[in-house]
Design a protein around this motif. Structure first.
Motif, short mmCIF file in Angstrom:
data_model
loop_
_atom_site.label_atom_id
_atom_site.label_comp_id
_atom_site.label_asym_id
_atom_site.label_seq_id
_atom_site.Cartn_x
_atom_site.Cartn_y
_atom_site.Cartn_z
N LEU A 219 0.83 -1.20 0.00
CA LEU A 219 0.00 0.00 0.00
C LEU A 219 0.86 1.26 0.00
CD1 LEU A 219 -2.70 1.46 0.18
CD2 LEU A 219 -2.65 1.11 2.66
N SER A 220 1.88 1.27 0.86
CA SER A 220 2.70 2.48 1.02
C SER A 220 4.00 2.43 0.22
CB SER A 220 3.04 2.67 2.50
OG SER A 220 3.85 1.60 2.96
N GLY A 221 4.44 1.23 -0.14
CA GLY A 221 5.74 1.09 -0.81
C GLY A 221 6.90 1.09 0.16
N LEU A 222 6.62 1.21 1.48
CA LEU A 222 7.68 1.23 2.49
C LEU A 222 8.05 -0.20 2.90
CD1 LEU A 222 6.29 4.03 4.84
CD2 LEU A 222 8.15 4.25 3.19
N PRO A 223 9.22 -0.37 3.52
CA PRO A 223 9.52 -1.66 4.14
C PRO A 223 8.44 -2.00 5.17
CG PRO A 223 11.48 -0.26 4.07
CD PRO A 223 10.33 0.59 3.63
N ASN A 224 8.04 -3.27 5.22
CA ASN A 224 6.91 -3.65 6.08
C ASN A 224 7.39 -4.16 7.45
OD1 ASN A 224 7.87 -6.22 5.58
ND2 ASN A 224 6.19 -6.81 4.24
N ARG A 225 6.46 -4.73 8.22
CA ARG A 225 6.80 -5.20 9.56
C ARG A 225 7.82 -6.34 9.53
NH1 ARG A 225 4.64 -3.97 14.38
NH2 ARG A 225 5.32 -5.31 16.10
N ASN A 226 7.73 -7.17 8.50
CA ASN A 226 8.69 -8.27 8.36
C ASN A 226 10.11 -7.71 8.26
OD1 ASN A 226 9.82 -10.77 7.91
ND2 ASN A 226 9.22 -10.87 5.77
N ALA A 227 10.29 -6.68 7.39
CA ALA A 227 11.60 -6.05 7.24
C ALA A 227 12.01 -5.35 8.54
CB ALA A 227 11.56 -5.04 6.10
N TYR A 228 11.05 -4.72 9.20
CA TYR A 228 11.31 -4.00 10.45
C TYR A 228 11.81 -4.96 11.54
CZ TYR A 228 9.65 -2.27 15.04
OH TYR A 228 9.53 -1.93 16.36
N GLU A 229 11.13 -6.08 11.71
CA GLU A 229 11.51 -7.02 12.77
C GLU A 229 12.90 -7.61 12.52
OE1 GLU A 229 8.28 -9.77 13.02
OE2 GLU A 229 7.08 -8.44 14.32
N LYS A 230 13.21 -7.89 11.25
CA LYS A 230 14.54 -8.42 10.94
C LYS A 230 15.61 -7.36 11.17
CE LYS A 230 13.21 -12.08 7.74
NZ LYS A 230 13.44 -12.73 6.45
N THR A 231 15.27 -6.11 10.85
CA THR A 231 16.23 -5.03 11.08
C THR A 231 16.49 -4.83 12.56
OG1 THR A 231 15.51 -3.89 9.06
CG2 THR A 231 16.67 -2.57 10.70
N ILE A 232 15.42 -4.81 13.35
CA ILE A 232 15.55 -4.62 14.80
C ILE A 232 16.35 -5.77 15.42
CG2 ILE A 232 14.28 -4.61 16.98
CD1 ILE A 232 14.17 -1.96 15.53
N ALA A 233 16.08 -7.00 14.96
CA ALA A 233 16.73 -8.18 15.56
C ALA A 233 18.24 -8.15 15.34
CB ALA A 233 16.12 -9.45 14.97
N HIS A 234 18.70 -7.54 14.25
CA HIS A 234 20.13 -7.57 13.93
C HIS A 234 20.76 -6.18 13.99
CE1 HIS A 234 18.51 -11.28 12.07
NE2 HIS A 234 19.66 -11.79 12.46
N MET A 235 20.06 -5.24 14.61
CA MET A 235 20.56 -3.88 14.63
C MET A 235 21.73 -3.73 15.60
SD MET A 235 18.17 -0.54 14.51
CE MET A 235 17.49 -0.71 16.16
N LYS A 236 22.76 -3.07 15.13
CA LYS A 236 23.93 -2.78 15.97
C LYS A 236 23.80 -1.36 16.52
CE LYS A 236 25.54 -6.77 14.64
NZ LYS A 236 25.49 -7.93 15.55
N ASN A 237 24.87 -0.87 17.10
CA ASN A 237 24.85 0.48 17.66
C ASN A 237 25.20 1.53 16.60
OD1 ASN A 237 24.21 -0.56 20.19
ND2 ASN A 237 26.37 -0.80 20.74
N ASN A 238 24.55 1.41 15.43
CA ASN A 238 24.82 2.33 14.33
C ASN A 238 23.64 3.27 14.09
OD1 ASN A 238 23.13 0.35 13.45
ND2 ASN A 238 24.17 0.02 11.49
N TYR A 239 22.91 3.58 15.14
CA TYR A 239 21.78 4.51 15.05
C TYR A 239 21.77 5.36 16.31
CZ TYR A 239 19.43 1.63 18.53
OH TYR A 239 19.11 0.97 19.69
N ALA A 240 21.09 6.49 16.26
CA ALA A 240 21.05 7.38 17.42
C ALA A 240 19.66 7.49 18.01
CB ALA A 240 21.54 8.78 17.00
N THR A 241 18.65 7.38 17.14
CA THR A 241 17.28 7.60 17.60
C THR A 241 16.31 6.67 16.88
OG1 THR A 241 17.25 9.39 15.98
CG2 THR A 241 17.43 10.03 18.29
#
Length: 360
Positions: A219-241
């Motif tokens: 609908l939006s063309g954005l990454p969905n919840r599936n992409a979000y959960e995988k990103t969160i699960a493997h996220m390192k300390n390379n973000y600030a907010t």
């Protein structure tokens, strides 16, 4: 004895059938992507069929100049299927955008096709003598061009929206598999490995395409919840907010104007948010009216963008005549914070912001 029967080609055709059936039944794939995968599969099926025909001629026909010519013709047809199969994948990943690498890729594919056709009448790449195949020096250029086309295609895949570490790993295996096949072909005349390499790469590329669409909100063309959960699960300390965003008034749109109007409202808000935060991080649609932005920007920078959108009060007109109204909360990563804890802070701030709006 059926020495002419090439089981590696049968395996290749089996891979093609498997991928085509998966593509036809994949409800997430766009029609253009399905069409490209099927056309590429047909090209590979023709390649495997003609490769089997080559062995039939090799074992059944007597050695002669005529047999050498027929073998050369069949081999040229086999090689001609490579640029055809590649061109359809280029169509999938181009996304309507034309960059220098696309022109280089298309030129490479056309050049490969032209060289194969010329070789039917005049051997510039390879030739057959006494029913055996021999490469000419220019065939090294053909192998290099083929790999260059693959690398450009892989670059398009890696730069595609929602591409993450899993897809990068998969794309890398496509490149390695093709490199091994081309190396085997050039050094040892081992075309069996080359053709199977194409089949395996075809399967891996389908998996990569499928994964990209499985991680995209249509609908939006954005990454969905599936992409979000995988990103969160493997996220390192390379973000600030992390910013959590929740639309207001969606229920009112759905109840009074229908879900079609509600979908248009979501689309307009999604695109407006994506444009505003394009240089600030990666925006996900994680629910019906919920979004999450993972950013390296400061809380103050992100808050200014959100307040400017709310003050304007309108979605970008090119996405429709809709107001923009949302609550948001920003979680700041401190030393030692886990991603889940920063998310919790952003979520709590967002709900506090929503409660304030409701009181007003």
């Amino acid at each position: 004895m059926m020495e002419w029967l090439e089981f590696s080609d049968i395996v290749g055709i089996s891979i093609v059938i498997y991928v085509v059936v998966l593509a036809l039944n994949n409800i997430h794939l766009k029609h253009s992507a399905k069409k490209g995968i099927i056309v590429s599969g047909i090209a590979l099926a023709v390649l495997y069929t003609f490769d089997m025909l080559w062995y039939v001629i090799y074992y059944k026909c007597p050695q002669s100049e005529k047999t050498d010519y027929i073998l050369n013709l069949v081999t040229c047809i086999v090689y001609l299927m490579i640029p055809l199969a590649l061109s359809t994948f280029f169509a999938i990943y181009a996304h309507g955008i034309r960059k220098i690498r696309h022109y280089v890729g298309v030129t490479t594919i056309i050049l490969l096709a032209v060289m194969d056709i010329i070789n039917i009448f005049y051997p510039i790449l390879f030739y057959h003598e006494n029913s055996n195949m021999y490469f000419k020096p220019l065939s090294l250029i053909m192998h290099i061009l083929c790999f260059v086309a693959f690398l450009i295609l892989l670059a398009d895949m890696i730069l595609a929206k929602s591409f993450d570490y899993e897809d990068t790993f998969l794309a890398t295996f496509v490149g390695v598999t093709m490199f091994i096949g081309l190396l085997a072909s050039w050094i040892n005349y081992d075309l069996k490995t080359l053709w199977l390499g194409f089949g395996i790469s075809y399967l891996l590329m389908y998996l990569a395409v499928s994964e990209i669409y499985n991680k995209k909100d249509f609908l939006s063309g954005l990454p969905n919840r599936n992409a979000y959960e995988k990103t969160i699960a493997h996220m390192k300390n390379n973000y600030a907010t992390i910013v959590m965003i929740d639309m207001n008034d969606l229920k009112r749109y759905n109840d009074t104007m229908g879900h079609a109007a509600g979908d248009r409202y979501i689309f307009a808000t999604s695109k407006t948010l994506a444009d505003a935060y394009a240089a600030s991080g990666k925006l996900f649609r994680i629910g019906g009216d919920e979004f999450c932005l993972i950013s390296s920007n400061t809380k103050e920078e992100l808050s200014r963008i959100a307040e400017a959108l709310l003050k304007n009060g309108k979605c970008n007109p090119k996405y429709g005549d809709f107001p923009i109204n949302f609550a948001y909360g920003i979680g700041v990563r401190e030393e030692g914070d886990t991603a889940s804890y920063v998310l919790k802070k952003a979520d709590e701030a967002m709900y506090e912001n929503k409660r304030k709006k409701e009181r007003v």
